[in-house]
Design an enzyme around this catalytic site. Structure first.
Site, short mmCIF file in Angstrom:
data_model
loop_
_atom_site.label_atom_id
_atom_site.label_comp_id
_atom_site.label_asym_id
_atom_site.label_seq_id
_atom_site.Cartn_x
_atom_site.Cartn_y
_atom_site.Cartn_z
N TRP A 130 -0.10 8.43 -18.33
CA TRP A 130 -0.75 7.13 -18.53
C TRP A 130 -2.15 7.35 -19.11
O TRP A 130 -2.88 8.23 -18.63
CB TRP A 130 -0.83 6.40 -17.18
CG TRP A 130 -1.48 5.06 -17.21
CD1 TRP A 130 -1.25 4.05 -18.10
CD2 TRP A 130 -2.48 4.56 -16.31
NE1 TRP A 130 -2.02 2.96 -17.79
CE2 TRP A 130 -2.78 3.25 -16.69
CE3 TRP A 130 -3.13 5.11 -15.19
CZ2 TRP A 130 -3.71 2.46 -16.01
CZ3 TRP A 130 -4.05 4.33 -14.52
CH2 TRP A 130 -4.33 3.02 -14.92
N ASP A 211 1.50 8.71 -8.09
CA ASP A 211 1.22 7.39 -8.62
C ASP A 211 2.52 6.59 -8.54
O ASP A 211 3.49 6.89 -9.23
CB ASP A 211 0.72 7.50 -10.07
CG ASP A 211 0.23 6.16 -10.60
OD1 ASP A 211 0.60 5.11 -10.02
OD2 ASP A 211 -0.53 6.14 -11.59
N LYS A 246 3.25 -4.83 -10.95
CA LYS A 246 4.53 -5.05 -11.64
C LYS A 246 5.58 -5.62 -10.69
O LYS A 246 6.27 -6.57 -11.02
CB LYS A 246 5.07 -3.76 -12.25
CG LYS A 246 4.04 -2.73 -12.62
CD LYS A 246 3.32 -3.02 -13.91
CE LYS A 246 2.17 -2.03 -14.04
NZ LYS A 246 1.49 -2.05 -15.28
#
Ligand code: LMR
Length: 401
Positions: A130, A211, A246
């Site tokens: 990311w 993560d 999300k």
């Protein structure tokens, strides 16, 4: 002081949304930031979230400060969500959780905490990762190194290279792993591969930092725990950054958590007191609203069932969109085998588009894709599919000609 400052470049991901908003082309498509969109290209508030918000509005009685680590109920519910309610780590009080403003703050608070006790450690991130990972750990003062992850030839995991690199990470260093729905590649580890990584972590003595931004977007809430469970059973200590952007669609409410797991309850409590200091000096205590939404949903079986249904629908929508996209690329004569897109997990597809092709699509077609070729699959709709496929064909032709 400010006179000689030159402007910083726009953010690699969020900067694209701003550029897209300002683009007058009516055919423009935003496939940049990881935001769920339905078939009409909208990002609606989940029904379960609206219902929870209505409940909060009618029952809330104060706006007084939150505890530094957040509300006890939220902290417990997050632990149950990521590990499973009956996990022995919870019964042994080996986990401590802080409510953070989103997953990014969880990473940063975790990084600040680690810097205090592992000041000479390096942080290892996957190649690629990311776009913000390096920045977060560098801002906390860490040197960031990379381990191989993605094999561009097979368009899958570079397992042997990854394991070889992780086998040479010094004890005490920190290895950042994506628990599921690897961002940007969509390539995940199997349960067996997680077991290999967990064995390595325990043998080498490096610290896993997971993560966990997409729980429920891969194969399901429980299935997506596989990596965390493997590491938690092999390693006495680890950190987990959760995001509810999300899976609850709480992007702008900045709702996440940092969970610390230690060898026993006393060590967890002592270490966590320093996590609380890292919070206090960063943002003092967390914003309440998003956490209240998550607690209201997770603590009520009917609300929870409704939310799980909505999460499943989002996951299945993206899986269907992957299939449609692969079929449409073939239908529109785009050369190449894109079957790998259907195999990838989560919101993103690592499309294989090169940076010049990404630039072509942006400049000539107003199609916004993150550098490196990451596409937000949820941004593909029946309304933009044909334009997208024809534009990709054009970009490929332009770069081969
Ligand atoms: C993404 O990767 O697109 C999202 O996590 C949004 C962000 O903050 O970059």
């Amino acid at each position: 002081m400010f006179r000689d400052i030159t402007p910083a470049p726009p953010d690699a991901i969020l900067g694209l949304t701003e550029a897209w908003k300002n683009d007058p082309n009516p055919s423009k498509i935003n496939l940049g930031a990881g935001v769920f969109k339905d078939a009409k290209g909208r990002t609606p508030i989940l029904e379960s979230v609206k219902d929870a918000e209505a409940h909060i509005l009618s029952t809330a009685s104060t706006k007084s400060y939150m505890p530094i680590a957040g509300a006890p109920e939220y902290r417990r519910l997050v632990q149950e969500m990521i590990l499973g309610a009956d996990h022995p780590i919870l019964a042994a009080n080996r986990a401590q959780t802080a409510h953070t403003p989103g997953g990014t703050a969880a990473l940063r608070v975790g990084a600040d905490f680690l810097k205090k006790f592992a000041s000479n450690a390096a942080v290892w991130v996957s190649s690629p990762t990311w776009a913000n990972h390096k920045g977060v750990f560098q801002a906390a003062g860490f040197a960031v190194k990379e381990y191989p992850y993605y094999d561009p030839v097979s368009k899958g995991l570079a397992l042997d290279k990854m394991l070889a690199a992780l086998d040479s990470v010094p004890a005490g260093d920190i290895v950042l792993l994506h628990a599921c729905c690897h961002n940007p590649t969509g390539v995940d580890l199997t349960a067996g591969q997680w077991a290999e990584v967990a064995t390595l972590a325990a043998r080498r003595g490096w610290m896993p930092f997971l993560d966990f931004a997409y729980q429920g977007y891969g194969d399901g809430l429980q299935e997506d725990r596989a990596g965390l469970l493997a590491l938690a059973s092999a390693c006495p200590e680890l950190l987990v950054a959760s995001s509810f952007s999300k899976n609850f669609g709480l992007y702008q409410d900045r709702t996440g958590a940092l969970t610390l797991i230690a060898a026993d309850a006393a060590q967890a409590a002592a270490a966590f007191s320093h996590v609380e200091i890292a919070v206090r000096v960063n943002y003092s205590n967390p914003p309440a609203h998003g956490g209240l939404i998550v607690s209201t949903i997770l603590s009520d079986p009917a609300r929870r069932a409704k939310w799980e249904g909505e999460l499943t629908a989002m996951r299945e929508h993206i899986a269907r969109t992957r299939r449609t996209f692969v079929d449409a690329l073939a239908h529109h004569g785009v050369p190449g085998d894109f079957e790998f897109i259907a195999r990838q997990k989560g919101m993103f597809s690592f499309s294989g588009l090169t940076d010049p092709q990404v630039r072509y699509l942006r400049e000539k077609k107003s199609i916004y894709i993150v550098g490196g070729g990451r596409i937000n699959v949820a941004g593909i709709t029946p309304g933009n599919l044909e334009y997208l496929c024809c534009s990709i064909r054009e970009a490929l032709e332009a770069s081969s000609g």
